[in-house]
Design an enzyme around this catalytic site. Structure first.
Site, PDB file in Angstrom:
ATOM      1  N   SER A  51       4.433  28.789 140.431  1.00 43.65           N
ATOM      2  CA  SER A  51       5.624  28.191 140.710  1.00 43.65           C
ATOM      3  C   SER A  51       6.437  26.522 140.375  1.00 43.65           C
ATOM      4  O   SER A  51       5.674  25.859 140.909  1.00 43.65           O
ATOM      5  CB  SER A  51       5.873  29.092 142.093  1.00 43.65           C
ATOM      6  OG  SER A  51       5.857  30.389 142.815  1.00 43.65           O
ATOM      7  N   SER A  65      -0.624  26.823 147.261  1.00 42.35           N
ATOM      8  CA  SER A  65      -1.278  26.872 148.798  1.00 42.35           C
ATOM      9  C   SER A  65      -2.571  26.020 148.490  1.00 42.35           C
ATOM     10  O   SER A  65      -3.268  26.236 148.136  1.00 42.35           O
ATOM     11  CB  SER A  65      -1.674  28.824 148.777  1.00 42.35           C
ATOM     12  OG  SER A  65      -0.408  29.002 149.282  1.00 42.35           O
ATOM     13  N   GLU A  75      -5.861  38.673 140.794  1.00 41.39           N
ATOM     14  CA  GLU A  75      -5.525  38.036 142.636  1.00 41.39           C
ATOM     15  C   GLU A  75      -5.355  39.601 143.306  1.00 41.39           C
ATOM     16  O   GLU A  75      -6.072  39.477 144.423  1.00 41.39           O
ATOM     17  CB  GLU A  75      -4.821  37.577 142.424  1.00 41.39           C
ATOM     18  CG  GLU A  75      -3.634  36.890 143.987  1.00 41.39           C
ATOM     19  CD  GLU A  75      -2.778  36.215 143.774  1.00 41.39           C
ATOM     20  OE1 GLU A  75      -2.380  35.603 144.662  1.00 41.39           O
ATOM     21  OE2 GLU A  75      -1.932  36.872 142.742  1.00 41.39           O
ATOM     22  N   SER A  88       7.519  37.918 144.452  1.00 40.65           N
ATOM     23  CA  SER A  88       9.107  39.053 145.771  1.00 40.65           C
ATOM     24  C   SER A  88       9.035  40.574 145.370  1.00 40.65           C
ATOM     25  O   SER A  88       8.606  40.814 143.586  1.00 40.65           O
ATOM     26  CB  SER A  88      10.300  38.392 145.153  1.00 40.65           C
ATOM     27  OG  SER A  88      11.022  38.125 143.810  1.00 40.65           O
ATOM     28  N   ASN A  89       9.409  41.024 145.955  1.00 42.07           N
ATOM     29  CA  ASN A  89      10.256  42.332 146.024  1.00 42.07           C
ATOM     30  C   ASN A  89      10.698  43.079 144.919  1.00 42.07           C
ATOM     31  O   ASN A  89      10.640  43.410 144.203  1.00 42.07           O
ATOM     32  CB  ASN A  89      10.793  42.873 147.246  1.00 42.07           C
ATOM     33  CG  ASN A  89       9.258  43.678 148.688  1.00 42.07           C
ATOM     34  OD1 ASN A  89       8.110  42.885 148.215  1.00 42.07           O
ATOM     35  ND2 ASN A  89      10.096  44.303 149.314  1.00 42.07           N
TER      36      ASN A  89
END
Length: 388
Positions: free
Chosen positions: A129, A161, A244, A367-368
């Site tokens: 990202s 992360s 993932e 994202s959704n």
């Protein structure tokens, strides 16, 4: 007794025997919103696991794994979660990069990196990202140029992360200057201690810093640290995302079930369960979790066939939305007490941490909205969303 049940009993017995002594206090430590907890101790635990052959269990034996079948991998992750064992610190290397290198890496890359992932000697982070390329990953602007025997990386990644505790980062960068969207991208392995790399932790709603901004200002990595051919980065990056959403999601659901059971117990203790609307929401949460599990099992059928199918996107929407709503339910069950911090200056209860951190579930890892577009366009064949 089947081989899978024998394997499950072996995992359960090993965990029962070894989550003792210096490691006993690690039960339940770490996890989403709590990654800061006992990091050094959890790293020691994971290296202890490695010494006994319990990391990378699904990898082929020639790469240091146990060659566990898909069913055995499911059993391992479920038993690990049922034992309330600590959250893994080497997850990104083991579950994401390792399988990617096994599928796309060169023999030299596998020899260099895989043994260190198995031994938990090197930790990894994911450089996907960017400020203008979050779920829309194809808009990547970080660039890399070949300079003799090195790639020179310049740009910025965000929401990275674990970068503040990682040794390496796999970075999607644009290596063809005139390219657009998913063309001209490459998948590079970049050491985070290289000159020109700056890591800035981002403070979250929970008061912790699980993810980071990472700046690359002419950072160099060896020319051989490119996975796949130059320009093949999109294909490799998408394969990583498929890995993932693999078997470890079954262990995640054990944790979800534990959280739901704790919410039910709290509702019984404080009288919230007397409210028929609360009981209805609890019932819907239970049926939702069952749906997630069955869809995950269906998704793993695609994994066994070679790659996750559309179920991966469906499952991401299901579990992310379910978990966010569980956080909201937990706060409503807490009532007015949920508005009070546990202590100064910003000491949160487990319920408050669940509520705050789960707000991110519908955003990270796609994202959704992006997942719905993938399902609509690539699975159902609907017209593509208008883009500038």
């Amino acid at each position: 007794m089947s081989n899978v049940e024998e394997f499950r009993r072996e995992v359960r017995g090993w965990l029962r025997a070894h989550l003792t002594g210096e490691f006993a206090s690690l039960r339940g430590r770490g996890g989403p919103g709590r990654e800061h907890e006992a990091h050094t101790e959890r790293l020691a635990w994971e290296r202890h696991m490695a010494a006994h052959g319990w990391t990378c269990v699904g990898w082929p034996k020639e790469y240091g794994g146990r060659g566990a079948t898909l069913e055995e991998q499911v059993a391992f992750h479920e038993e690990y979660a049922l034992a309330d064992a600590p959250a893994r610190v080497g997850h990104i290397g083991e579950q994401l990069l390792g399988p990617t290198l096994i599928a796309f890496g060169t023999p030299a890359q596998r020899a260099r990196f895989l043994p260190r992932i198995v031994a938990v000697d090197e930790l990894w982070s994911q450089g996907y990202s960017e400020p203008d390329a979050g779920s829309d990953l194809a808009n990547v602007r970080t660039r890399a140029e070949r300079d003799g025997d090195a790639w020179v990386v310049t740009g910025q990644k965000v929401w990275t992360s674990g970068a503040h505790e990682a040794d390496w980062c796999f970075v999607v960068a644009r290596t063809e200057p005139s390219s657009v969207r998913h063309h001209g991208l490459s998948y590079l392995l970049v050491p985070l201690d290289a000159p020109g790399v700056e890591i800035r932790p981002i403070v979250q709603l929970t008061g912790t810093s699980e993810f980071n901004e990472v700046f690359f200002d002419g950072a160099r990595t060896d020319a051989g640290h490119i996975v796949g051919a130059p320009g093949d980065g999109w294909k490799v990056a998408m394969a990583t995302l498929g890995f993932e959403r693999g078997v470890s999601t079954l262990g995640q659901q054990v944790g979800f079930r534990r959280e739901l059971e704790a919410v039910i117990e709290l509702a019984r203790r404080n009288g919230a369960a007397a409210d028929p609307l609360v009981r209805d929401r609890i019932a819907r949460a239970w049926t939702g979790l069952e749906t997630i599990r069955f869809n995950a099992l269906r998704m793993l059928g695609g994994v066994a066939a070679g790659a996750p199918g559309p179920e991966a996107s469906i499952n991401k929407i299901f579990w992310a939305t379910w978990h966010r709503e569980l956080g909201e339910l937990a706060m409503d069950v807490c009532g007015a007490d949920g508005m009070l911090a546990a202590g100064e200056p910003y000491d949160l209860t487990d319920w408050q941490r669940l509520y705050l951190f789960s707000r991110a579930d519908t955003l990270y890892a796609g994202s959704n909205e992006i997942q719905r577009n993938i399902i609509a366009e690539r699975v159902l064949g609907l017209p593509k969303e208008a883009r500038p």
